[in-house]
Design an enzyme around this catalytic site. Structure first.
Site, PDB file in Angstrom:
ATOM      1  N   LEU A 108       0.872  -1.172   0.000  1.00 52.71           N
ATOM      2  CA  LEU A 108       0.000   0.000   0.000  1.00 52.71           C
ATOM      3  C   LEU A 108       0.908   1.221   0.000  1.00 52.71           C
ATOM      4  O   LEU A 108       1.920   1.237   0.697  1.00 52.71           O
ATOM      5  CB  LEU A 108      -0.908   0.019   1.240  1.00 52.71           C
ATOM      6  CG  LEU A 108      -1.942  -1.108   1.367  1.00 52.71           C
ATOM      7  CD1 LEU A 108      -2.683  -0.994   2.701  1.00 52.71           C
ATOM      8  CD2 LEU A 108      -2.932  -1.097   0.212  1.00 52.71           C
ATOM      9  N   ASP A 109       0.546   2.251  -0.765  1.00 50.52           N
ATOM     10  CA  ASP A 109       1.409   3.435  -0.795  1.00 50.52           C
ATOM     11  C   ASP A 109       1.343   4.181   0.536  1.00 50.52           C
ATOM     12  O   ASP A 109       0.487   3.912   1.381  1.00 50.52           O
ATOM     13  CB  ASP A 109       1.070   4.348  -1.983  1.00 50.52           C
ATOM     14  CG  ASP A 109      -0.289   5.010  -1.865  1.00 50.52           C
ATOM     15  OD1 ASP A 109      -0.524   5.727  -0.869  1.00 50.52           O
ATOM     16  OD2 ASP A 109      -1.116   4.843  -2.776  1.00 50.52           O
ATOM     17  N   ILE A 110       2.240   5.118   0.718  1.00 52.25           N
ATOM     18  CA  ILE A 110       2.401   5.788   2.013  1.00 52.25           C
ATOM     19  C   ILE A 110       1.128   6.495   2.477  1.00 52.25           C
ATOM     20  O   ILE A 110       0.876   6.627   3.676  1.00 52.25           O
ATOM     21  CB  ILE A 110       3.591   6.778   1.959  1.00 52.25           C
ATOM     22  CG1 ILE A 110       3.952   7.277   3.359  1.00 52.25           C
ATOM     23  CG2 ILE A 110       3.301   7.926   0.995  1.00 52.25           C
ATOM     24  CD1 ILE A 110       5.250   8.057   3.416  1.00 52.25           C
ATOM     25  N   ASN A 111       0.285   6.933   1.550  1.00 50.90           N
ATOM     26  CA  ASN A 111      -0.937   7.665   1.901  1.00 50.90           C
ATOM     27  C   ASN A 111      -2.182   6.788   1.937  1.00 50.90           C
ATOM     28  O   ASN A 111      -3.298   7.295   2.061  1.00 50.90           O
ATOM     29  CB  ASN A 111      -1.150   8.815   0.914  1.00 50.90           C
ATOM     30  CG  ASN A 111      -0.081   9.881   1.043  1.00 50.90           C
ATOM     31  OD1 ASN A 111       0.263  10.286   2.147  1.00 50.90           O
ATOM     32  ND2 ASN A 111       0.467  10.327  -0.076  1.00 50.90           N
TER      33      ASN A 111
END
EC number: 5.4.99.22
Length: 257
Positions: A108-111
């Protein structure tokens, strides 16, 4: 019995096969003093001296039950094991393993926050991530921008992004979740490409301002699992997960010693 180096290291929990291939390309893995080659066959029981980043690894099979845990990822954590910017990673809060390492099932991306699966079984991780398995990933998506039936149909039929043509298997409004000018949707995909959902909505002039993964296959994010916490799956859910990919794992039927 022999096997490819990326399968051996993946089964030992050193990452997905794709990740291990990348490490081999970068020259980070050596066997008996020589750089490893992608697809190189090794003896499974005695593969020789393997170094990863100049550190010797112990090739010892885990005789215990395979392990899978759910982690509720908060915003701000990255999915790399070692971050050169020294940011928090999703591995920082996980329990330690004695014989191998946790492998993340996708990223999952950082955001993005929500459900992440981790396992010590590299074969399981690889099958759950592979596009051929067509495993559903379900998200709650909050967007800002004008939405209508035509745009929803476009997302269902497919849009072109940097990864090629992609589409939602299902995309429906969540009418019980409204926040001013923001709108919520439930979206289901059967693949996991980098920033895919954000790029899909961007292509129809909408901005994703909150993204939460709530389901991966038949594993649902528990409502009582707080952000930054993890929960180990019991043998019942383990069996369901292996059944999802039609993978017979006899060890999950055995009682833990």
């Amino acid at each position: 019995m022999t096997a490819k180096i990326q399968k051996i290291l993946s089964d030992l929990g050193y990452g997905s096969r794709r990740f291990i291939e990348c490490m081999i390309k970068c020259g980070k893995i050596s066997i008996n003093g020589e750089k490893a080659i992608i697809g190189q066959y090794l003896n499974k029981k005695n593969p020789g001296e393997i170094l990863i980043d100049k550190k010797k690894i112990i090739v010892k099979r885990n005789k215990n039950l395979p392990k899978v845990l759910i982690y509720n990822k908060p915003i701000g954590e990255v999915c790399t094991r070692d971050d050169f910017q020294k940011r928090l990673t999703v591995f920082d809060k996980l329990p330690k393993l004695n014989l191998n390492r946790w492998v993340s099932v996708g990223r999952l991306d950082i955001n993005t926050k929500g459900l992440l699966l981790f396992t010590n079984d590299g074969t399981l991780a690889n099958k759950l991530m592979h596009p051929r398995s067509q495993i559903e990933r379900e998200y709650n998506i909050r967007i800002f921008g004008e939405m209508n039936k035509n745009k929803i149909n476009i997302l269902r039929k497919g849009v072109k992004i940097i990864h090629g043509y992609v589409s939602f298997k299902e995309i429906v409004p969540l009418y019980d979740k409204k926040e001013g000018k923001n709108k919520w949707f439930k979206g289901i995909l059967c693949e996991g490409k980098n920033r895919e959902i954000r790029l899909m909505f961007k292509s129809i002039q909408c901005q994703v301002n909150q993204l939460i993964r709530v389901r991966y296959g038949n594993i649902i994010l528990p409502k009582n699992l707080k952000e930054g916490q993890w929960m180990m799956l019991n043998s019942i859910f383990l069996k369901k997960l292996y059944n999802l990919i039609n993978f017979d794992k006899e060890i999950i039927n055995k009682k833990k010693n």
